[in-house]
Design a protein around this motif. Structure first.
Motif, PDB file in Angstrom:
ATOM      1  N   ALA A  42       0.839  -1.211   0.000  1.00 18.15           N
ATOM      2  CA  ALA A  42       0.000   0.000   0.000  1.00 18.15           C
ATOM      3  C   ALA A  42       0.870   1.256   0.000  1.00 18.15           C
ATOM      4  O   ALA A  42       0.554   2.247  -0.678  1.00 18.15           O
ATOM      5  CB  ALA A  42      -0.930  -0.006   1.219  1.00 18.15           C
ATOM      6  N   PHE A  43       1.971   1.209   0.743  1.00 20.75           N
ATOM      7  CA  PHE A  43       2.903   2.344   0.746  1.00 20.75           C
ATOM      8  C   PHE A  43       3.467   2.582  -0.657  1.00 20.75           C
ATOM      9  O   PHE A  43       3.477   3.714  -1.161  1.00 20.75           O
ATOM     10  CB  PHE A  43       4.043   2.085   1.745  1.00 20.75           C
ATOM     11  N   ALA A  44       3.928   1.518  -1.290  1.00 19.86           N
ATOM     12  CA  ALA A  44       4.495   1.663  -2.633  1.00 19.86           C
ATOM     13  C   ALA A  44       3.459   2.249  -3.595  1.00 19.86           C
ATOM     14  O   ALA A  44       3.757   3.169  -4.367  1.00 19.86           O
ATOM     15  CB  ALA A  44       4.994   0.305  -3.145  1.00 19.86           C
ATOM     16  N   ARG A  45       2.250   1.724  -3.553  1.00 21.10           N
ATOM     17  CA  ARG A  45       1.202   2.243  -4.446  1.00 21.10           C
ATOM     18  C   ARG A  45       0.924   3.714  -4.188  1.00 21.10           C
ATOM     19  O   ARG A  45       0.716   4.504  -5.098  1.00 21.10           O
ATOM     20  CB  ARG A  45      -0.093   1.428  -4.280  1.00 21.10           C
ATOM     21  N   SER A  46       0.940   4.069  -2.907  1.00 19.95           N
ATOM     22  CA  SER A  46       0.662   5.455  -2.535  1.00 19.95           C
ATOM     23  C   SER A  46       1.747   6.402  -3.079  1.00 19.95           C
ATOM     24  O   SER A  46       1.446   7.492  -3.588  1.00 19.95           O
ATOM     25  CB  SER A  46       0.565   5.525  -1.007  1.00 19.95           C
TER      26      SER A  46
END
Lengths: 207, 207
Positions: free
Chosen positions: B113-117
């Motif tokens: 989720a961090f990477a996508r964000s």
């Protein structure tokens, strides 16, 4: 489906020495069957376009790590598509003669079959496509007398037409092969063939 | 589906500055849902790998014709995938801090989720991902306290782990991002994500 002047045109720009052009040239006519899209083959030479950007040969030769990957990827893709595959001992081959014959034959109904036959000889059987014998066999596979077409590759008009096509590719922003052009839209790589066909199928001719 | 030690692992190697990594990182978890494949994120730095082959920056910057095409292709692909897209004013951005935080967070359930964000901030809104404020917002979007993770990017252990990962990428024959690795099989580019997942899904763990 009838293909007439009102149909949207899909140009397929390809280079005979290009691995991924083999995939696209082999697949395009089947994928286009039943669509209203009109296919226009556009043989051109990638060498001058590579040289524009300082590349003296294929990026797959200049970068052996990338080249190694490409051959593995080609083997996998050919298996997926049911196409014969063999890593030729020479790469890139000299596709000039094949491109000239194709240029001379663009209005012939067998031109697609000729291109496929040349690509299959090269990447399916490892044959040298700069050899007149291989080109003769590819022409014979189209059930036409090969000699007049083999002769046409020496014709100044054919040579000029291929140079003009390569110049046009450059102006279209083409930097690799295969490339597909539909109106102002450019698609690069066999991975975008389906997208290009979908775009052409949904596009409307300007009226 | 339960993902345990017997499942086949799909490694997704990505670089935060890479456009096509945005597509793969955004799509992978959804595509993997319901498969027995175990996803392992592998952040790395493409810069040192580009420099190995004499490239001082992204090929899309070094070759403006190719670069222009890439941005058009990205816009089309993002539309197809329903992902927000904006051509950032800076390219490539410096993804070092983001890669370090991701490296430190690999065992955290929110790392994807961090990477996508971060990717969405960069290519969906044009935000500068080398800015601590943007990284903080991306961490907050994962509902975790951001400061300890922002601090970890200074930790020698994290820096070493990212260098080690980049060295491993090089040894795996990775030359671009995203790349997917399943056992000995390498797949390059967002266009091969589905192939890599299909391969991993049909592969069996060595027993």
């Amino acid at each position: 489906m009838r293909k007439g002047p009102d149909n949207v045109k899909l140009e397929i720009w390809f280079e005979f020495a290009s691995t991924y052009s083999y995939l696209t040239v082999s697949r395009a006519e089947d994928l286009l069957a039943g669509t209203p899209v009109e296919l226009a083959w556009r043989p051109f030479l990638l060498g001058p376009i590579f040289r524009d950007r300082g590349l003296e040969t294929s990026p797959f030769v200049l970068d052996p790590v990338k080249g190694r990957y490409m051959w593995r990827d080609m083997a996998r893709r050919c298996e997926q598509y049911g196409l014969p595959f063999m890593h030729p001992t020479v790469f890139p081959m000299n596709g000039l003669k094949a491109a000239r014959i194709m240029t001379a034959a663009l209005n012939e109904p067998w031109s697609g079959a000729f291109a496929r036959s040349v690509f299959t000889a090269q990447f399916g059987r490892g044959a040298d496509i700069s050899d007149d014998g291989i080109l003769r066999t590819a022409l014979e596979a189209c059930s036409i007398p090969p000699e007049p077409w083999l002769d046409r590759k020496h014709c100044p008009k054919t040579k000029d037409a291929l140079r003009t096509a390569t110049d046009r590719a450059r102006r279209l922003g083409i930097f690799g092969a295969p490339s597909m052009v539909v109106g102002d839209e450019l698609f690069w790589g066999d991975d975008r063939l389906e997208d290009a066909i979908a775009f052409a199928s949904s596009a409307r001719c300007p009226s």
